[in-house]
Design a protein around this motif. Structure first.
Motif, PDB file in Angstrom:
ATOM      1  N   SER A  93       0.844  -1.195   0.000  1.00 58.92           N
ATOM      2  CA  SER A  93       0.000   0.000   0.000  1.00 58.92           C
ATOM      3  C   SER A  93       0.878   1.242   0.000  1.00 58.92           C
ATOM      4  N   VAL A  94       0.347   2.302  -0.612  1.00 58.21           N
ATOM      5  CA  VAL A  94       1.057   3.573  -0.731  1.00 58.21           C
ATOM      6  C   VAL A  94       0.140   4.689  -0.254  1.00 58.21           C
ATOM      7  N   GLY A  95       0.661   5.548   0.607  1.00 55.60           N
ATOM      8  CA  GLY A  95      -0.060   6.743   1.038  1.00 55.60           C
ATOM      9  C   GLY A  95       0.685   7.972   0.571  1.00 55.60           C
ATOM     10  N   ILE A  96      -0.037   8.932  -0.004  1.00 60.92           N
ATOM     11  CA  ILE A  96       0.584  10.151  -0.531  1.00 60.92           C
ATOM     12  C   ILE A  96      -0.116  11.356   0.075  1.00 60.92           C
ATOM     13  N   ALA A  97       0.664  12.254   0.647  1.00 62.82           N
ATOM     14  CA  ALA A  97       0.123  13.469   1.238  1.00 62.82           C
ATOM     15  C   ALA A  97       1.063  14.620   0.936  1.00 62.82           C
ATOM     16  N   PHE A  98       0.531  15.849   0.912  1.00 67.18           N
ATOM     17  CA  PHE A  98       1.349  17.028   0.724  1.00 67.18           C
ATOM     18  C   PHE A  98       1.535  17.726   2.063  1.00 67.18           C
ATOM     19  N   ASP A  99       2.755  18.184   2.294  1.00 71.19           N
ATOM     20  CA  ASP A  99       3.092  18.899   3.517  1.00 71.19           C
ATOM     21  C   ASP A  99       2.958  20.394   3.233  1.00 71.19           C
ATOM     22  N   PRO A 100       1.853  21.033   3.647  1.00 68.15           N
ATOM     23  CA  PRO A 100       1.633  22.441   3.288  1.00 68.15           C
ATOM     24  C   PRO A 100       2.656  23.378   3.909  1.00 68.15           C
ATOM     25  N   VAL A 113       5.466  10.377   0.988  1.00 68.43           N
ATOM     26  CA  VAL A 113       5.055   9.071   0.455  1.00 68.43           C
ATOM     27  C   VAL A 113       5.314   8.024   1.527  1.00 68.43           C
ATOM     28  N   ARG A 114       4.269   7.355   1.965  1.00 72.63           N
ATOM     29  CA  ARG A 114       4.383   6.319   2.997  1.00 72.63           C
ATOM     30  C   ARG A 114       4.210   4.951   2.343  1.00 72.63           C
ATOM     31  N   LEU A 115       5.200   4.087   2.555  1.00 71.10           N
ATOM     32  CA  LEU A 115       5.197   2.757   1.940  1.00 71.10           C
ATOM     33  C   LEU A 115       5.016   1.693   3.009  1.00 71.10           C
ATOM     34  N   GLN A 116       4.136   0.752   2.739  1.00 72.91           N
ATOM     35  CA  GLN A 116       3.900  -0.355   3.660  1.00 72.91           C
ATOM     36  C   GLN A 116       4.005  -1.670   2.900  1.00 72.91           C
ATOM     37  N   GLY A 117       4.696  -2.633   3.516  1.00 72.04           N
ATOM     38  CA  GLY A 117       4.858  -3.928   2.865  1.00 72.04           C
ATOM     39  C   GLY A 117       5.769  -3.870   1.655  1.00 72.04           C
ATOM     40  N   ALA A 118       6.904  -3.135   1.765  1.00 65.00           N
ATOM     41  CA  ALA A 118       7.824  -3.003   0.635  1.00 65.00           C
ATOM     42  C   ALA A 118       8.668  -4.270   0.483  1.00 65.00           C
ATOM     43  N   ARG A 119       8.845  -4.701  -0.762  1.00 60.80           N
ATOM     44  CA  ARG A 119       9.672  -5.862  -1.092  1.00 60.80           C
ATOM     45  C   ARG A 119      10.558  -5.512  -2.282  1.00 60.80           C
ATOM     46  N   LEU A 120      11.836  -5.897  -2.184  1.00 61.13           N
ATOM     47  CA  LEU A 120      12.775  -5.659  -3.275  1.00 61.13           C
ATOM     48  C   LEU A 120      13.537  -6.946  -3.543  1.00 61.13           C
ATOM     49  N   ASN A 121      13.446  -7.448  -4.768  1.00 63.33           N
ATOM     50  CA  ASN A 121      14.159  -8.656  -5.185  1.00 63.33           C
ATOM     51  C   ASN A 121      15.193  -8.267  -6.242  1.00 63.33           C
ATOM     52  N   LEU A 122      16.464  -8.378  -5.886  1.00 66.56           N
ATOM     53  CA  LEU A 122      17.548  -8.021  -6.791  1.00 66.56           C
ATOM     54  C   LEU A 122      18.140  -9.288  -7.386  1.00 66.56           C
ATOM     55  N   ARG A 123      18.154  -9.348  -8.718  1.00 65.19           N
ATOM     56  CA  ARG A 123      18.686 -10.519  -9.420  1.00 65.19           C
ATOM     57  C   ARG A 123      19.812 -10.064 -10.335  1.00 65.19           C
ATOM     58  N   ARG A 124      20.976 -10.631 -10.134  1.00 64.10           N
ATOM     59  CA  ARG A 124      22.162 -10.238 -10.903  1.00 64.10           C
ATOM     60  C   ARG A 124      22.047 -10.728 -12.342  1.00 64.10           C
ATOM     61  N   ASN A 125      22.350  -9.828 -13.304  1.00 61.04           N
ATOM     62  CA  ASN A 125      22.309 -10.232 -14.705  1.00 61.04           C
ATOM     63  C   ASN A 125      23.677 -10.773 -15.136  1.00 61.04           C
ATOM     64  N   ALA A 126      23.812 -11.104 -16.406  1.00 62.60           N
ATOM     65  CA  ALA A 126      25.040 -11.736 -16.898  1.00 62.60           C
ATOM     66  C   ALA A 126      26.243 -10.813 -16.785  1.00 62.60           C
ATOM     67  N   GLN A 127      26.016  -9.512 -16.764  1.00 63.74           N
ATOM     68  CA  GLN A 127      27.110  -8.542 -16.646  1.00 63.74           C
ATOM     69  C   GLN A 127      27.445  -8.209 -15.194  1.00 63.74           C
ATOM     70  N   GLY A 128      26.729  -8.811 -14.231  1.00 59.92           N
ATOM     71  CA  GLY A 128      27.004  -8.581 -12.830  1.00 59.92           C
ATOM     72  C   GLY A 128      26.224  -7.444 -12.204  1.00 59.92           C
ATOM     73  N   ASP A 145       9.769  18.017  -4.075  1.00 52.24           N
ATOM     74  CA  ASP A 145      10.520  17.311  -3.035  1.00 52.24           C
ATOM     75  C   ASP A 145       9.686  16.135  -2.538  1.00 52.24           C
ATOM     76  N   LEU A 146      10.352  15.018  -2.308  1.00 50.16           N
ATOM     77  CA  LEU A 146       9.677  13.821  -1.820  1.00 50.16           C
ATOM     78  C   LEU A 146      10.300  13.385  -0.502  1.00 50.16           C
ATOM     79  N   THR A 147       9.463  13.100   0.467  1.00 49.87           N
ATOM     80  CA  THR A 147       9.891  12.440   1.696  1.00 49.87           C
ATOM     81  C   THR A 147       9.310  11.031   1.678  1.00 49.87           C
ATOM     82  N   ILE A 148      10.168  10.027   1.709  1.00 50.16           N
ATOM     83  CA  ILE A 148       9.747   8.632   1.583  1.00 50.16           C
ATOM     84  C   ILE A 148       9.937   7.935   2.921  1.00 50.16           C
ATOM     85  N   GLN A 149       8.855   7.404   3.470  1.00 51.68           N
ATOM     86  CA  GLN A 149       8.876   6.758   4.780  1.00 51.68           C
ATOM     87  C   GLN A 149       8.491   5.289   4.643  1.00 51.68           C
ATOM     88  N   LEU A 150       9.237   4.423   5.303  1.00 50.47           N
ATOM     89  CA  LEU A 150       8.889   3.003   5.389  1.00 50.47           C
ATOM     90  C   LEU A 150       8.074   2.794   6.663  1.00 50.47           C
TER      91      LEU A 150
END
Length: 310
Positions: A93-100, A113-128, A145-150
């Motif tokens: 889920s993503v929440g977006i709000a403006f800071d006046p 920007v508030r992020l919940q349940g973030a997942r990142l899968n990094l897979r190395r390609n043939a070039q590394g 400007d963006l403020t990103i919160q986990l």
């Protein structure tokens, strides 16, 4: 006798007025909610296209889940594999709000920007490479400007190293200034933790990183060694270190300690070992305290002083 309202009539009128205001407010909120949903549906294709270019990966923005008092809520959002690598990312889920207040102070929009349940899968390609970014094109970045919160710790998996860890914290990005900073905590289950504070810019390469390393076991990173002949890697790393890069010059401070280091490679009779290695850094000079090393039947002492900018 006066002809004013009876004591019972006034509360009824107040109650009736309150109900009318509540109904009107609810109707207005519903109308705004539907308007926001309609605008997002219209803007989604263009937003996905614009954001996918610098990412180098197709972005799929989640469905609108309604207005909130703090902004808008979106459903599951994904970043699919790109043309040059198979790495992916997702957010439940993503929440977006403006800071006046911050927007008024900086004279430009500031979004949280508030992020919940973030997942990142990094897979190395043939070039590394694990992630190959795209190009933003010739268009200047937006004045935003963006403020990103986990909201909860994000989960990261690196393949084929089979390395997993969690990341918590928040960061900020000034798109028009090509500048960012953040503070994060990286935790490897039962294998140590790493605290990071970083800031830097990408228009002119400039970076400042402060790291606090606590009982980090090297065996977790064995799969990241580029050579395929590493059979085992062990040791424990700790310390506080700062690294900086400005105008092409490196600066550093602090120190690191590595204890019980061992590296066994394929085809070698014995491992490379050291009971303790200590390094300190100040300015641009890296100093290695004399330490004992063994490699099979060989014994040696390692010490040195290096000027990093030379």
């Amino acid at each position: 006798m006066g002809s004013g309202s009876s004591p019972k009539t006034l509360p009824r009128r107040l109650l009736g007025g309150g109900i009318a205001v509540a109904v009107a407010g609810g109707g207005a909120w519903f109308a705004l909610d539907r308007l926001a949903a309609s605008l997002l549906d219209q803007m989604r294709p263009q937003l996905e296209q614009q954001l996918s270019k610098p990412l180098g990966h197709p972005l799929r923005i989640g469905e609108f889940r309604g207005l909130r008092f703090w902004g808008i809520a979106l459903g599951p959002t994904t970043v699919d594999s790109g043309p040059s690598d198979a790495s992916t990312a997702s957010v439940q889920s993503v929440g977006i709000a403006f800071d006046p207040l911050a927007s008024l102070q900086r004279w430009k929009p500031v979004a949280v920007v508030r992020l919940q349940g973030a997942r990142l899968n990094l897979r190395r390609n043939a070039q590394g490479a694990y992630w190959v970014p795209g190009s933003g094109g010739d268009e200047p970045p937006p004045k935003l400007d963006l403020t990103i919160q986990l909201i909860d710790p994000g989960q990261v998996r690196i393949e084929p190293a089979d390395l997993q860890f969690s990341v918590s914290g928040q960061g900020a990005v000034q798109l028009d200034q090509s500048w960012g900073d953040g503070a994060f905590q990286v935790v490897l289950p039962e294998q140590g933790r790493l605290g990071l504070r970083l800031k830097g810019g990408w228009r002119k390469p400039e970076v400042d990183v402060q790291a606090r390393i606590e009982k980090l076991r090297l065996r977790s990173f064995q799969g990241l060694i580029p050579t395929a002949n590493a059979e085992s890697l062990d040791g424990q790393l700790g310390g506080d270190l700062r690294l900086g890069l400005r105008s092409g010059q490196i600066s550093c401070g602090g120190g690191l300690s590595l204890v019980n280091f061992s590296l066994q490679t394929d085809g070698v009779q014995g491992p490379l070992r050291s009971p303790q290695l200590q390094m300190s850094c100040k300015g641009d000079r890296l100093q290695i305290v004399p330490s004992a090393w063994s490699y099979g039947s060989y014994r040696a002492t390692l010490a040195g002083d290096v000027a990093l900018n030379r």
